[in-house]
Motif scaffolding. Structure first.
Motif, short mmCIF file in Angstrom:
data_model
loop_
_atom_site.label_atom_id
_atom_site.label_comp_id
_atom_site.label_asym_id
_atom_site.label_seq_id
_atom_site.Cartn_x
_atom_site.Cartn_y
_atom_site.Cartn_z
N GLY A 2 -16.43 28.46 47.00
CA GLY A 2 -17.64 28.13 46.25
C GLY A 2 -17.73 28.88 44.93
O GLY A 2 -18.23 28.34 43.94
N GLY A 3 -17.25 30.11 44.91
CA GLY A 3 -17.27 30.89 43.67
C GLY A 3 -16.39 30.29 42.60
O GLY A 3 -16.73 30.31 41.41
N ILE A 4 -15.26 29.74 43.02
CA ILE A 4 -14.37 29.09 42.05
C ILE A 4 -15.05 27.85 41.47
O ILE A 4 -15.00 27.62 40.26
N LEU A 5 -15.70 27.06 42.31
CA LEU A 5 -16.37 25.87 41.82
C LEU A 5 -17.53 26.24 40.89
O LEU A 5 -17.74 25.58 39.86
N ALA A 6 -18.27 27.29 41.21
CA ALA A 6 -19.36 27.76 40.35
C ALA A 6 -18.81 28.22 39.00
O ALA A 6 -19.40 27.96 37.95
N ALA A 7 -17.66 28.90 39.02
CA ALA A 7 -17.04 29.36 37.78
C ALA A 7 -16.60 28.19 36.91
O ALA A 7 -16.76 28.21 35.68
N ILE A 8 -16.05 27.15 37.54
CA ILE A 8 -15.64 25.96 36.79
C ILE A 8 -16.85 25.34 36.09
O ILE A 8 -16.79 24.98 34.91
N MET A 9 -17.97 25.26 36.80
CA MET A 9 -19.17 24.67 36.22
C MET A 9 -19.73 25.56 35.10
O MET A 9 -20.22 25.06 34.08
N ASP A 10 -19.64 26.87 35.26
CA ASP A 10 -20.11 27.81 34.25
C ASP A 10 -19.31 27.66 32.96
O ASP A 10 -19.87 27.61 31.86
N VAL A 11 -18.00 27.57 33.08
CA VAL A 11 -17.13 27.40 31.90
C VAL A 11 -17.40 26.06 31.22
O VAL A 11 -17.40 25.97 29.99
N THR A 12 -17.66 25.04 32.01
CA THR A 12 -17.96 23.72 31.44
C THR A 12 -19.22 23.77 30.58
O THR A 12 -19.27 23.19 29.50
N VAL A 13 -20.24 24.49 31.04
CA VAL A 13 -21.47 24.63 30.26
C VAL A 13 -21.18 25.36 28.94
O VAL A 13 -21.67 24.96 27.88
N ALA A 14 -20.39 26.42 29.00
CA ALA A 14 -20.06 27.16 27.77
C ALA A 14 -19.36 26.25 26.76
O ALA A 14 -19.70 26.27 25.57
N GLN A 15 -18.41 25.45 27.23
CA GLN A 15 -17.72 24.53 26.33
C GLN A 15 -18.66 23.45 25.79
O GLN A 15 -18.60 23.11 24.61
N ALA A 16 -19.54 22.95 26.64
CA ALA A 16 -20.50 21.94 26.19
C ALA A 16 -21.43 22.50 25.13
O ALA A 16 -21.75 21.82 24.15
N ALA A 17 -21.85 23.75 25.29
CA ALA A 17 -22.75 24.38 24.31
C ALA A 17 -22.07 24.52 22.95
O ALA A 17 -22.69 24.28 21.91
N VAL A 18 -20.81 24.91 22.95
CA VAL A 18 -20.07 25.06 21.69
C VAL A 18 -19.93 23.70 21.00
O VAL A 18 -20.15 23.57 19.80
#
Length: 104
Positions: A2-18
Protein backbone atom coordinates in the motif's frame (compact mmCIF):
# COMPACT_ATOMS: atom_id res chain seq x y z
CA UNK A 1 2.43 -2.77 -0.95
CA UNK A 2 0.00 0.00 0.00
CA UNK A 3 2.87 2.39 0.71
CA UNK A 4 4.24 1.89 -2.78
CA UNK A 5 0.84 2.64 -4.32
CA UNK A 6 0.46 5.76 -2.14
CA UNK A 7 3.93 6.91 -3.23
CA UNK A 8 3.02 6.43 -6.91
CA UNK A 9 -0.07 8.59 -6.42
CA UNK A 10 1.93 11.23 -4.52
CA UNK A 11 4.49 11.52 -7.34
CA UNK A 12 1.68 11.75 -9.89
CA UNK A 13 0.22 14.76 -8.05
CA UNK A 14 3.62 16.47 -7.99
CA UNK A 15 4.01 16.00 -11.74
CA UNK A 16 0.46 17.17 -12.39
CA UNK A 17 1.07 20.34 -10.34
CA UNK A 18 4.21 21.19 -12.33
CA UNK A 19 2.40 20.65 -15.63
CA UNK A 20 -0.75 22.52 -14.50
CA UNK A 21 1.34 25.53 -13.40
CA UNK A 22 3.43 25.51 -16.60
CA UNK A 23 6.65 24.78 -14.67
CA UNK A 24 6.18 27.61 -12.16
CA UNK A 25 5.09 25.57 -9.11
CA UNK A 26 5.62 22.25 -7.43
CA UNK A 27 3.97 20.83 -4.30
CA UNK A 28 4.69 19.50 -0.86
CA UNK A 29 2.18 16.99 0.47
CA UNK A 30 0.35 18.17 3.57
CA UNK A 31 -2.05 15.21 3.87
CA UNK A 32 -2.99 12.16 1.85
CA UNK A 33 -5.81 9.70 2.46
CA UNK A 34 -5.44 6.49 0.48
CA UNK A 35 -8.06 3.80 0.02
CA UNK A 36 -6.90 0.44 -1.30
CA UNK A 37 -9.79 -0.92 -3.33
CA UNK A 38 -8.46 -4.04 -5.03
CA UNK A 39 -5.32 -6.12 -5.32
CA UNK A 40 -2.52 -5.55 -7.78
CA UNK A 41 -1.89 -9.08 -8.93
CA UNK A 42 1.67 -9.85 -9.90
CA UNK A 43 2.50 -12.49 -12.45
CA UNK A 44 4.40 -15.57 -11.39
CA UNK A 45 6.84 -14.79 -14.18
CA UNK A 46 9.77 -13.01 -12.60
CA UNK A 47 10.35 -10.22 -15.11
CA UNK A 48 6.81 -9.43 -16.20
CA UNK A 49 5.82 -5.81 -15.58
CA UNK A 50 2.53 -4.76 -14.02
CA UNK A 51 1.13 -1.85 -16.07
CA UNK A 52 -0.38 0.70 -13.70
CA UNK A 53 -2.04 3.97 -14.79
CA UNK A 54 -2.38 6.85 -12.36
CA UNK A 55 -4.63 9.87 -12.96
CA UNK A 56 -4.62 13.01 -10.83
CA UNK A 57 -7.26 15.72 -10.97
CA UNK A 58 -7.01 19.14 -9.33
CA UNK A 59 -10.31 19.60 -7.49
CA UNK A 60 -9.47 23.09 -6.22
CA UNK A 61 -6.31 25.14 -6.50
CA UNK A 62 -5.80 28.33 -4.55
CA UNK A 63 -2.79 30.59 -4.13
CA UNK A 64 -1.06 28.43 -1.48
CA UNK A 65 -3.02 25.16 -1.20
CA UNK A 66 -4.42 22.71 -3.77
CA UNK A 67 -6.67 19.67 -3.41
CA UNK A 68 -6.33 16.62 -5.68
CA UNK A 69 -8.17 13.37 -6.30
CA UNK A 70 -6.11 10.46 -7.61
CA UNK A 71 -7.10 7.12 -9.15
CA UNK A 72 -4.76 4.18 -9.77
CA UNK A 73 -5.71 1.48 -12.28
CA UNK A 74 -4.34 -1.93 -13.20
CA UNK A 75 -4.30 -1.54 -16.98
CA UNK A 76 -4.25 -5.27 -17.70
CA UNK A 77 -7.90 -5.54 -16.74
CA UNK A 78 -8.83 -1.83 -16.37
CA UNK A 79 -9.58 -2.31 -12.65
CA UNK A 80 -9.44 0.48 -10.11
CA UNK A 81 -7.01 -0.63 -7.39
CA UNK A 82 -6.62 2.53 -5.26
CA UNK A 83 -7.98 6.05 -4.78
CA UNK A 84 -6.60 8.94 -2.80
CA UNK A 85 -7.39 12.51 -1.88
CA UNK A 86 -4.51 14.83 -1.21
CA UNK A 87 -3.98 18.30 0.19
CA UNK A 88 -0.82 20.00 -1.03
CA UNK A 89 1.12 23.16 -0.33
CA UNK A 90 1.97 25.00 -3.56
CA UNK A 91 5.63 26.01 -3.79
CA UNK A 92 6.95 28.44 -6.38
CA UNK A 93 9.85 27.15 -8.47
CA UNK A 94 12.57 29.83 -8.56
CA UNK A 95 13.35 31.19 -11.99
CA UNK A 96 16.82 30.34 -13.22
CA UNK A 97 19.15 33.15 -14.06
CA UNK A 98 20.24 33.12 -17.71
CA UNK A 99 23.63 31.53 -18.27
CA UNK A 100 26.36 33.96 -19.11
CA UNK A 101 29.28 32.99 -21.25
CA UNK A 102 32.65 33.79 -19.83
CA UNK A 103 35.27 35.32 -22.07
CA UNK A 104 38.71 33.77 -21.87
Amino acid sequence: MGGILAAIMDVTVAQAAVIYSKNTQTVSTLEQKTSLIGPVRFSKKEKEDVPLMCRAKAVKSGRRVAFYEISLFDERNDKLVARASQTTLLIDIPKRAPKTQSKL
